[in-house]
Design an enzyme around this catalytic site. Structure first.
Site, PDB file in Angstrom:
ATOM      1  N   ARG A 119      -2.260   7.033  21.604  1.00 12.83           N
ATOM      2  CA  ARG A 119      -3.418   7.896  21.878  1.00 12.83           C
ATOM      3  C   ARG A 119      -3.753   7.865  23.360  1.00 12.83           C
ATOM      4  NH1 ARG A 119      -6.987   5.392  16.838  1.00 12.83           N
ATOM      5  NH2 ARG A 119      -6.430   6.966  15.278  1.00 12.83           N
ATOM      6  N   HIS A 125      -7.649  -4.094  17.633  1.00  5.37           N
ATOM      7  CA  HIS A 125      -7.629  -2.696  17.182  1.00  5.37           C
ATOM      8  C   HIS A 125      -9.016  -2.384  16.614  1.00  5.37           C
ATOM      9  CE1 HIS A 125      -6.682   1.034  15.229  1.00  5.37           C
ATOM     10  NE2 HIS A 125      -7.086   0.531  14.078  1.00  5.37           N
ATOM     11  N   GLY A 179       0.841  -1.204   0.000  1.00  9.55           N
ATOM     12  CA  GLY A 179       0.000   0.000   0.000  1.00  9.55           C
ATOM     13  C   GLY A 179       0.870   1.245   0.000  1.00  9.55           C
ATOM     14  N   ALA A 180       2.027   1.135  -0.664  1.00 12.18           N
ATOM     15  CA  ALA A 180       3.070   2.154  -0.536  1.00 12.18           C
ATOM     16  C   ALA A 180       2.680   3.497  -1.133  1.00 12.18           C
ATOM     17  CB  ALA A 180       4.358   1.638  -1.183  1.00 12.18           C
ATOM     18  N   ASP A 219      -3.251   3.107  19.174  1.00  9.51           N
ATOM     19  CA  ASP A 219      -4.171   3.201  20.312  1.00  9.51           C
ATOM     20  C   ASP A 219      -3.384   3.452  21.604  1.00  9.51           C
ATOM     21  OD1 ASP A 219      -6.480   2.223  18.616  1.00  9.51           O
ATOM     22  OD2 ASP A 219      -5.095   0.549  18.453  1.00  9.51           O
TER      23      ASP A 219
HETATM   24  P1  NAI Z   1      -5.196   4.368   1.383  1.00  8.27           P
HETATM   25  O1  NAI Z   1      -6.458   3.896   0.715  1.00  8.27           O
HETATM   26  O2  NAI Z   1      -4.763   5.776   1.272  1.00  8.27           O
HETATM   27  O3  NAI Z   1      -3.977   3.475   0.856  1.00  8.27           O
HETATM   28  C1  NAI Z   1      -4.047   2.091   0.743  1.00  8.27           C
HETATM   29  C2  NAI Z   1      -3.151   1.697  -0.408  1.00  8.27           C
HETATM   30  O4  NAI Z   1      -3.106   0.262  -0.442  1.00  8.27           O
HETATM   31  C3  NAI Z   1      -3.669   2.150  -1.770  1.00  8.27           C
HETATM   32  O5  NAI Z   1      -2.657   2.863  -2.441  1.00  8.27           O
HETATM   33  C4  NAI Z   1      -4.036   0.859  -2.483  1.00  8.27           C
HETATM   34  O6  NAI Z   1      -3.794   0.917  -3.871  1.00  8.27           O
HETATM   35  C5  NAI Z   1      -3.099  -0.119  -1.791  1.00  8.27           C
HETATM   36  N1  NAI Z   1      -3.511  -1.528  -1.868  1.00  8.27           N
HETATM   37  C6  NAI Z   1      -4.772  -2.040  -1.858  1.00  8.27           C
HETATM   38  N2  NAI Z   1      -4.746  -3.365  -2.006  1.00  8.27           N
HETATM   39  C7  NAI Z   1      -3.442  -3.717  -2.086  1.00  8.27           C
HETATM   40  C8  NAI Z   1      -2.775  -4.943  -2.275  1.00  8.27           C
HETATM   41  N3  NAI Z   1      -3.443  -6.097  -2.404  1.00  8.27           N
HETATM   42  N4  NAI Z   1      -1.414  -4.938  -2.321  1.00  8.27           N
HETATM   43  C9  NAI Z   1      -0.733  -3.792  -2.225  1.00  8.27           C
HETATM   44  N5  NAI Z   1      -1.315  -2.587  -2.072  1.00  8.27           N
HETATM   45  C10 NAI Z   1      -2.658  -2.550  -1.995  1.00  8.27           C
HETATM   46  O7  NAI Z   1      -5.341   3.896   2.907  1.00  8.27           O
HETATM   47  P2  NAI Z   1      -4.483   4.372   4.158  1.00  8.27           P
HETATM   48  O8  NAI Z   1      -5.099   5.573   4.766  1.00  8.27           O
HETATM   49  O9  NAI Z   1      -3.045   4.415   3.786  1.00  8.27           O
HETATM   50  O10 NAI Z   1      -4.761   3.171   5.176  1.00  8.27           O
HETATM   51  C11 NAI Z   1      -4.294   1.868   4.915  1.00  8.27           C
HETATM   52  C12 NAI Z   1      -4.904   0.879   5.913  1.00  8.27           C
HETATM   53  O11 NAI Z   1      -4.476   1.155   7.232  1.00  8.27           O
HETATM   54  C13 NAI Z   1      -6.436   0.895   5.957  1.00  8.27           C
HETATM   55  O12 NAI Z   1      -6.884  -0.457   6.015  1.00  8.27           O
HETATM   56  C14 NAI Z   1      -6.727   1.586   7.266  1.00  8.27           C
HETATM   57  O13 NAI Z   1      -7.984   1.191   7.791  1.00  8.27           O
HETATM   58  C15 NAI Z   1      -5.591   1.082   8.113  1.00  8.27           C
HETATM   59  N6  NAI Z   1      -5.307   1.834   9.337  1.00  8.27           N
HETATM   60  C16 NAI Z   1      -4.909   1.109  10.438  1.00  8.27           C
HETATM   61  C17 NAI Z   1      -4.619   1.738  11.627  1.00  8.27           C
HETATM   62  C18 NAI Z   1      -4.205   0.946  12.829  1.00  8.27           C
HETATM   63  O14 NAI Z   1      -4.039   1.551  13.901  1.00  8.27           O
HETATM   64  N7  NAI Z   1      -4.011  -0.364  12.769  1.00  8.27           N
HETATM   65  C19 NAI Z   1      -4.715   3.200  11.750  1.00  8.27           C
HETATM   66  C20 NAI Z   1      -5.099   3.869  10.536  1.00  8.27           C
HETATM   67  C21 NAI Z   1      -5.383   3.193   9.375  1.00  8.27           C
END
Ligand code: NAI
Length: 326
Positions: A162, A187, A11-12, A159
């Site tokens: 926070r 989470h 998801g880079a 978390d």
């Molecule tokens: P985003 O939508 O901006 O970026 C996600 C990226 O992953 C996109 O560029 C997409 O093309 C890529 N992607 C999707 N499927 C993929 C695959 N099979 N292989 C490689 N890349 C893939 O989302 P964002 O904001 O960067 O968040 C990413 C994840 O992190 C979300 O699931 C979000 O819910 C989660 N998250 C987790 C947190 C935690 O505390 N554990 C906190 C905040 C977000």
């Protein structure tokens, strides 16, 4: 200078990726003397955006950045990886049930777990950030039978951070005065932020705040902080999530200070009566690249009920995805 290590990030080209890669490349994660090769995985339609990110990484002229490998092939991204940050995930779409979301992510984290199993370093450190993080980590781990299950962790550090920050604000102190809080479990909104063992400037935290505030304000506000960020910012937390991912990996790789612990989502092993089979948030100390669960903490009835509730949710998530296990 040490030999470079390989850090895979999925998801880079996403928003967390954009806040994360530059900090890994600048040495925030593994220290100022550890060069890194970034192996960046995206889906094919996002490779153009990823190319732009790679151009910017090069434009920073980071002394520690020893190479970049952008790809849409998990077998390439995880090849010889020493660290893997699994950020890319399927977001929840309108009308999607939790079960559909779990299954859709199973389609991502199952194959990625297998690619890690087949190609990564035998003591790779995997951190799953993409939600639902704990169960995605479980799916990846169950598809990597040749690796020690302890290689797979999920992020509850955001978390944890926070929780420290909100307690510092309430007590008029700095977050560095707050030690040893715990995020137990998932989470998700069932996570249990536990202050029973936490100190502020060496004093027990629960002697400084009243139980009503702890139970009815603090716990729900830590649990719901992600939703509050989305409401205020119009987008989910990204820089703070990236920062927590850096913290998680740095603690794991470089160790925790003597007498202090951090919260990590790790395979349950029966500690604190959480049966094996889920990835559960525990207090952990880290040393020499290994983590250990802090043992012997007293758990009262208040904590027990909340620890069991978040465990129950994780087991429900597990039963929705069990068919995806290798
Ligand atoms: P985003 O939508 O901006 O970026 C996600 C990226 O992953 C996109 O560029 C997409 O093309 C890529 N992607 C999707 N499927 C993929 C695959 N099979 N292989 C490689 N890349 C893939 O989302 P964002 O904001 O960067 O968040 C990413 C994840 O992190 C979300 O699931 C979000 O819910 C989660 N998250 C987790 C947190 C935690 O505390 N554990 C906190 C905040 C977000």
């Amino acid at each position: 200078m040490k030999e470079p290590v390989r850090v895979a990030v999925t998801g880079a080209a996403g928003q967390i990726g954009y806040a994360l890669l530059f900090r890994i490349a600048s040495g925030d994660m593994l220290g100022p003397d550890q060069p890194v090769i970034l192996q960046l995985l995206e889906i094919t339609p996002a490779l153009g955006a990823l190319e732009g990110v790679c151009m910017e990484l090069n434009d920073c002229a980071f002394p520690l950045l020893a190479g970049i490998v952008p790809t849409d092939d998990p077998n390439v991204a995880f090849k010889d990886a020493d660290y893997a940050l699994l950020v890319g995930a399927m977001p929840r779409k309108a009308g999607m049930e939790r079960k559909d979301l779990l299954e859709a992510n199973g389609g991502i984290f199952g194959p990625q777990g297998k690619a890690i199993n087949d190609h990564a370093s035998r003591d790779v450190k995997v951190l799953v950030v993409g939600n639902p993080a704990n169960t995605n980590a479980l799916i990846a781990q169950m598809n990597a039978p040749d690796l020690d299950p302890k290689c797979f962790t999920a992020m509850v550090r955001l978390d944890h951070n926070r929780g420290m920050s909100q307690l510092a604000e309430k007590t008029g102190t700095h977050n560095t005065d707050v030690k040893n809080m715990i995020i137990w479990g998932n989470h998700s909104a069932t996570q249990y932020p536990d202050l029973h063992h936490t100190t502020v400037k060496g004093q027990p935290a629960l002697e400084l705040v009243d139980m009503d505030w702890y139970d009815n304000t603090y716990i729900p506000e830590v649990q719901q902080r992600g939703a509050a960020i989305i409401k205020a910012r119009g987008a989910s937390s990204a820089a703070s999530a990236a920062s927590a991912a850096i913290d998680h990996m740095r603690s794991w790789a470089l160790g925790t200070p003597e007498g202090e612990w951090v919260s990590m989502g790790i395979p349950s092993d029966g500690s604190y009566d959480i049966e094996p089979g889920v990835i559960y948030g525990y207090p952990c100390t880290c040393k020499d690249g290994k983590y250990e669960i802090v043992q012997g903490l007293e758990i009262n009835d208040f904590s027990r009920a909340k620890m069991d509730a978040t465990d129950k949710e994780l087991r429900e998530e597990r039963s929705a995805v069990e068919k995806l296990f290798a």
